[in-house]
Enzyme design. Structure first.
Site, PDB file in Angstrom:
ATOM      1  CB  ALA A  64      -0.870  -0.068   1.250  1.00  0.00           C
ATOM      2  N   GLY A 109       0.658  -5.065   1.312  1.00  0.00           N
ATOM      3  CA  GLY A 109      -0.580  -5.221   0.497  1.00  0.00           C
ATOM      4  C   GLY A 109      -0.370  -5.864  -0.919  1.00  0.00           C
ATOM      5  CD  GLU A 112      -2.528  -7.693   3.177  1.00  0.00           C
ATOM      6  OE1 GLU A 112      -2.078  -6.407   3.261  1.00  0.00           O
ATOM      7  OE2 GLU A 112      -3.318  -7.939   4.293  1.00  0.00           O
ATOM      8  CD  GLU A 132       1.151  -5.579   5.719  1.00  0.00           C
ATOM      9  OE1 GLU A 132       1.978  -6.568   6.070  1.00  0.00           O
ATOM     10  OE2 GLU A 132       0.319  -5.804   4.806  1.00  0.00           O
TER      11      GLU A 132
END
Ligand code: HXC
Length: 256
Positions: A64, A109, A112, A132
């Site tokens: 992200a 992310g 993910e 993270e």
């Protein structure tokens, strides 16, 4: 439709969704996530029989966008989380098989999004992890649930607690990716696998995917019950009749 940071390319029935923001190592911001959602919808509407997700340049998706995320309030972070989850869900429920062609960094992310695909192939230089924790947060787009299902609880806890960055071979050893290939062979290997998947009977493929996904929704018993019904529902379909007729008649099947 066209987007600034996402490309959707077609080769026959196979769609390739490329996150194309190489200056930021394909980090996902709001516009990119929204574009991914729209591209997935378009690919599904146009009946993709398989979809490859990859990144432009040397990264898959470096996570992200931290520069966007850093000042979010808890309320804004909730919305941000929902947006990424919606894209991961769209990958997971995409009506045809999806392959993450992990061509470089896949962190946070990015990892993910790869986890939400059906299958993962990594290039030799890929590095993968849910990092993270080192930003003071936890995975927010599905890894606390999808990672242990893929690699087992012990390995997932190690990866998430330590923010481990696995090289491609270690990722394969952990069952996080199914295959490691030379960097310059990744696109071809992914395309070949996508072609093979696209050539299988579509209705049965979709049903198999739904049954596998359903298995993660509840108990083993409810998953097995779901499988019984899904299995039976294929009987009488053209592809089931044709597939079995072709076997008995010793010929190649002609699927719908
Ligand atoms: C924003 C990023 C970025 C990211 C890289 N960039 N990753 N920008 N968000 N996640 C930008 C850099 O700021 C830099 O921009 C450019 O991309 C090139 O990156 P460099 O760091 O200069 O490259 P390099 O030295 O090769 O290092 C690559 C790297 C490192 C190891 C991948 O960039 C890195 O550690 N990135 C962060 C990875 C990460 O922690 N991801 C998880 C994020 S959290 P400029 O403008 O300086 O050139 C997450 C949460 C998901 O994903 C859940 C949310 C709900």
């Amino acid at each position: 439709m066209s987007w600034d940071t996402v490309r959707l390319d077609w080769d026959g029935d196979v769609a390739t969704l490329t996150v194309d923001r190489p200056d930021a190592l394909n980090a996902l911001n709001v516009a990119t996530l929204e574009a991914m959602g729209e591209a997935l919808e378009e690919a599904a509407d146009d009946d993709a029989r398989a979809l490859v997700l990859t990144g432009a340049g040397n990264a898959f998706i470096a996570g992200a966008d931290i520069k966007y995320m850093r000042e979010l309030s808890a309320e804004e972070a909730q919305e941000w989380g929902e947006l990424g989850h919606a894209v991961a869900d769209a990958l997971e429920t995409f009506p045809a098989p999806t392959i993450a062609a992990v061509n470089g960094y896949a962190f946070g992310g990015g990892c993910e999004m790869a986890l939400a695909c059906d299958l993962r192939i990594a290039s030799e230089s890929a590095v993968i992890g849910n990092t993270e924790i080192d930003l003071g947060i936890i995975p927010g787009w599905g890894a606390t649930q999808r990672l242990p299902r893929l690699v087992g609880d012990e390995t997932a806890r190690r990866m998430i607690f330590l923010g481990e960055r696995l090289d491609a071979d270690s990722a394969a050893e952990a069952d996080l990716v199914g295959e490691v290939v030379a960097d310059d062979e990744l696109d071809d290997v992914a395309a070949e696998l996508a072609d093979r998947l696209a050539g299988k009977p579509a209705f049965a493929m979709r049903t198999a995917k739904q049954a596998l996904n359903q298995g993660y929704e509840g108990s083993l018993a409810s998953g097995l019950e779901y499988e019984k019904r899904a299995f039976a529902s294929l009987f009488g379909s053209h592809d089931q009749r044709e597939g079995m007729a072709a076997f008995v008649e010793d010929r190649e099947p002609e699927f719908e």
